[in-house]
Scaffold this motif. Structure first.
Motif, PDB file in Angstrom:
ATOM      1  N   ARG A 165       3.004  17.889   3.920  1.00  0.00           N
ATOM      2  CA  ARG A 165       4.078  17.779   2.942  1.00  0.00           C
ATOM      3  C   ARG A 165       4.016  16.390   2.333  1.00  0.00           C
ATOM      4  N   ALA A 166       4.614  16.238   1.156  1.00  0.00           N
ATOM      5  CA  ALA A 166       4.479  14.988   0.410  1.00  0.00           C
ATOM      6  C   ALA A 166       5.001  13.793   1.190  1.00  0.00           C
ATOM      7  N   ASP A 167       6.152  13.934   1.852  1.00  0.00           N
ATOM      8  CA  ASP A 167       6.697  12.804   2.604  1.00  0.00           C
ATOM      9  C   ASP A 167       5.842  12.476   3.819  1.00  0.00           C
ATOM     10  N   THR A 168       5.296  13.498   4.477  1.00  0.00           N
ATOM     11  CA  THR A 168       4.397  13.263   5.608  1.00  0.00           C
ATOM     12  C   THR A 168       3.122  12.582   5.135  1.00  0.00           C
ATOM     13  N   LEU A 206      11.250  13.211  -4.343  1.00  0.00           N
ATOM     14  CA  LEU A 206      11.415  14.470  -3.628  1.00  0.00           C
ATOM     15  C   LEU A 206      12.887  14.863  -3.612  1.00  0.00           C
ATOM     16  N   LYS A 207      13.161  16.007  -3.030  1.00  0.00           N
ATOM     17  CA  LYS A 207      14.544  16.460  -2.928  1.00  0.00           C
ATOM     18  C   LYS A 207      15.332  15.547  -2.001  1.00  0.00           C
ATOM     19  N   LYS A 208      16.661  15.524  -2.218  1.00  0.00           N
ATOM     20  CA  LYS A 208      17.544  14.717  -1.380  1.00  0.00           C
ATOM     21  C   LYS A 208      17.314  15.037   0.084  1.00  0.00           C
ATOM     22  N   GLY A 209      17.300  14.028   0.885  1.00  0.00           N
ATOM     23  CA  GLY A 209      17.013  14.201   2.304  1.00  0.00           C
ATOM     24  C   GLY A 209      15.588  13.797   2.586  1.00  0.00           C
ATOM     25  N   ARG A 210      14.644  14.437   1.926  1.00  0.00           N
ATOM     26  CA  ARG A 210      13.243  14.100   2.147  1.00  0.00           C
ATOM     27  C   ARG A 210      12.897  12.768   1.485  1.00  0.00           C
ATOM     28  N   VAL A 211      13.446  12.504   0.297  1.00  0.00           N
ATOM     29  CA  VAL A 211      13.169  11.226  -0.349  1.00  0.00           C
ATOM     30  C   VAL A 211      13.888  10.099   0.387  1.00  0.00           C
ATOM     31  N   ASP A 212      15.058  10.399   0.983  1.00  0.00           N
ATOM     32  CA  ASP A 212      15.745   9.392   1.787  1.00  0.00           C
ATOM     33  C   ASP A 212      14.895   9.018   3.000  1.00  0.00           C
ATOM     34  N   TRP A 213      14.330  10.028   3.644  1.00  0.00           N
ATOM     35  CA  TRP A 213      13.446   9.797   4.795  1.00  0.00           C
ATOM     36  C   TRP A 213      12.241   8.971   4.373  1.00  0.00           C
ATOM     37  N   LEU A 214      11.662   9.295   3.224  1.00  0.00           N
ATOM     38  CA  LEU A 214      10.500   8.550   2.738  1.00  0.00           C
ATOM     39  C   LEU A 214      10.847   7.075   2.519  1.00  0.00           C
ATOM     40  N   ALA A 215      12.014   6.798   1.934  1.00  0.00           N
ATOM     41  CA  ALA A 215      12.419   5.412   1.709  1.00  0.00           C
ATOM     42  C   ALA A 215      12.584   4.663   3.019  1.00  0.00           C
ATOM     43  N   GLU A 216      13.213   5.304   3.999  1.00  0.00           N
ATOM     44  CA  GLU A 216      13.390   4.669   5.306  1.00  0.00           C
ATOM     45  C   GLU A 216      12.045   4.310   5.926  1.00  0.00           C
ATOM     46  N   LYS A 217      11.106   5.245   5.913  1.00  0.00           N
ATOM     47  CA  LYS A 217       9.811   5.004   6.554  1.00  0.00           C
ATOM     48  C   LYS A 217       8.999   3.967   5.775  1.00  0.00           C
ATOM     49  N   ALA A 238       3.779   8.815   4.598  1.00  0.00           N
ATOM     50  CA  ALA A 238       3.841   8.049   5.845  1.00  0.00           C
ATOM     51  C   ALA A 238       2.462   7.925   6.486  1.00  0.00           C
ATOM     52  N   ALA A 239       1.667   9.001   6.429  1.00  0.00           N
ATOM     53  CA  ALA A 239       0.333   8.965   7.016  1.00  0.00           C
ATOM     54  C   ALA A 239      -0.578   7.985   6.280  1.00  0.00           C
ATOM     55  N   ALA A 240      -0.547   8.019   4.952  1.00  0.00           N
ATOM     56  CA  ALA A 240      -1.410   7.141   4.167  1.00  0.00           C
ATOM     57  C   ALA A 240      -1.030   5.674   4.349  1.00  0.00           C
ATOM     58  N   VAL A 241       0.270   5.380   4.356  1.00  0.00           N
ATOM     59  CA  VAL A 241       0.704   3.994   4.566  1.00  0.00           C
ATOM     60  C   VAL A 241       0.298   3.523   5.955  1.00  0.00           C
ATOM     61  N   SER A 242       0.442   4.382   6.960  1.00  0.00           N
ATOM     62  CA  SER A 242       0.062   4.007   8.321  1.00  0.00           C
ATOM     63  C   SER A 242      -1.430   3.712   8.415  1.00  0.00           C
ATOM     64  N   LEU A 243      -2.244   4.529   7.757  1.00  0.00           N
ATOM     65  CA  LEU A 243      -3.688   4.300   7.768  1.00  0.00           C
ATOM     66  C   LEU A 243      -4.028   2.967   7.105  1.00  0.00           C
ATOM     67  N   TRP A 244      -3.362   2.660   5.983  1.00  0.00           N
ATOM     68  CA  TRP A 244      -3.640   1.378   5.313  1.00  0.00           C
ATOM     69  C   TRP A 244      -3.233   0.204   6.191  1.00  0.00           C
ATOM     70  N   ASP A 250      20.869   3.949  -6.131  1.00  0.00           N
ATOM     71  CA  ASP A 250      21.820   3.306  -5.218  1.00  0.00           C
ATOM     72  C   ASP A 250      21.679   3.857  -3.805  1.00  0.00           C
ATOM     73  N   ARG A 251      21.513   5.169  -3.697  1.00  0.00           N
ATOM     74  CA  ARG A 251      21.365   5.766  -2.365  1.00  0.00           C
ATOM     75  C   ARG A 251      20.051   5.338  -1.717  1.00  0.00           C
ATOM     76  N   LEU A 252      18.962   5.316  -2.507  1.00  0.00           N
ATOM     77  CA  LEU A 252      17.678   4.899  -1.958  1.00  0.00           C
ATOM     78  C   LEU A 252      17.726   3.448  -1.480  1.00  0.00           C
ATOM     79  N   ARG A 253      18.334   2.586  -2.278  1.00  0.00           N
ATOM     80  CA  ARG A 253      18.443   1.187  -1.869  1.00  0.00           C
ATOM     81  C   ARG A 253      19.280   1.055  -0.595  1.00  0.00           C
ATOM     82  N   ALA A 254      20.344   1.854  -0.490  1.00  0.00           N
ATOM     83  CA  ALA A 254      21.157   1.818   0.724  1.00  0.00           C
ATOM     84  C   ALA A 254      20.331   2.221   1.945  1.00  0.00           C
ATOM     85  N   HIS A 255      19.456   3.203   1.790  1.00  0.00           N
ATOM     86  CA  HIS A 255      18.602   3.611   2.907  1.00  0.00           C
ATOM     87  C   HIS A 255      17.584   2.516   3.251  1.00  0.00           C
TER      88      HIS A 255
END
Length: 248
Positions: free
Chosen positions: A227-230, A94-105, A233-239, A130-135
């Motif tokens: 949205r894709a990031d939501t 995803l775009k910067k910011g949203r993909v960072d949030w996805l990695a964190e979650k 997170a929803a699918a992982v939470s359900l699993w 590198d940025r994703l790994r840092a998150h």
């Protein structure tokens, strides 16, 4: 009687160290040393928690503080490395910011492996690894994780499907409809992955290719458009609720 303060304190800083930890001296320099000495202003004798994604979480104390480096004395293993549920998150970048949030979650929720999947409608073909790994590291440090979510190299969707492991179920969020996600996940134990498409969704040809995979199960994430990031997170939470470690 005055209660004995907890040791180490809850406010003890946590750091990831990218090599196996053992009791004894440990020298740090660069950003980790700057963070402990200049940001946290630790002094000799102050505690630090360390984890290495190999053995677990360790207690250390500051032995010396220099201008550009810092020495810790690693003393004891506090917790062994946690058991990680065998779930992959395969998601279009995803775009910067949203993909960072996805990695964190993904890290916070306990995903074992994050796989960036390039589709025809993917906006970002090459996410900043590198940025994703840092998150991922920062999320693990802040949330008390003793493991890191593995970050895979980006892969195109056809290659992902071609090399898909025979024993791993693939739950893909299909905007055209599918089995209710919780029911599908509860019915399939064992290694699994969640596949989330880009902002524009999978095209018809991609969706047909996914459905042709024997391990693929189309799932619905409810009546609302997510949205894709939501959706991730929803699918992982359900699993995690149906088949993961939220049941313990």
């Amino acid at each position: 009687m005055v209660a004995t303060p907890a040791w180490p304190p809850q406010s003890t800083p946590r750091l990831f160290v990218d090599h196996a930890l053992t009791p004894g001296p440990l020298s740090l320099n660069g950003p980790p040393a700057h963070y402990l000495a200049q940001v946290m202003r630790l002094k000799v004798g102050d505690p630090v928690k360390l984890f290495d994604d190999r053995t677990g979480e360790w207690l250390a104390t500051v032995a010396s503080v220099g201008k550009r480096d810092l020495t810790l004395n690693v003393t004891e293993l506090l917790r062994p490395r946690e058991t990680v549920p065998d779930l992959w998150l395969c998601a279009a970048p995803l775009k910067k910011g949203r993909v960072d949030w996805l990695a964190e979650k993904a890290c916070e929720l306990g995903v074992a492996r994050l796989v960036p999947v390039v589709t025809r409608r993917t906006v970002v073909d090459k996410p900043n690894a590198d940025r994703l790994r840092a998150h991922l590291i920062e999320a693990a440090e802040q949330c008390g994780r003793t493991t890191l979510t593995q970050l895979a190299e980006p892969v195109k969707l056809p290659a992902l499907l071609r090399d898909w492991p025979a024993e791993r179920a693939l739950f893909f969020a299909d905007e055209t409809g599918g089995v209710p996600a919780f029911d599908a996940m509860r019915a399939h134990a064992g290694p699994a992955a969640v596949l989330i498409g880009p902002e524009g969704g999978f095209d018809d040809e991609e969706r047909a290719a996914i459905r042709a995979l024997p391990q693929a199960i189309g799932i619905s994430l409810g009546p609302r458009i997510l949205r894709a990031d939501t959706a991730a997170a929803a699918a992982v939470s359900l699993w995690m609720a149906a088949a993961g470690d939220w049941r313990t």
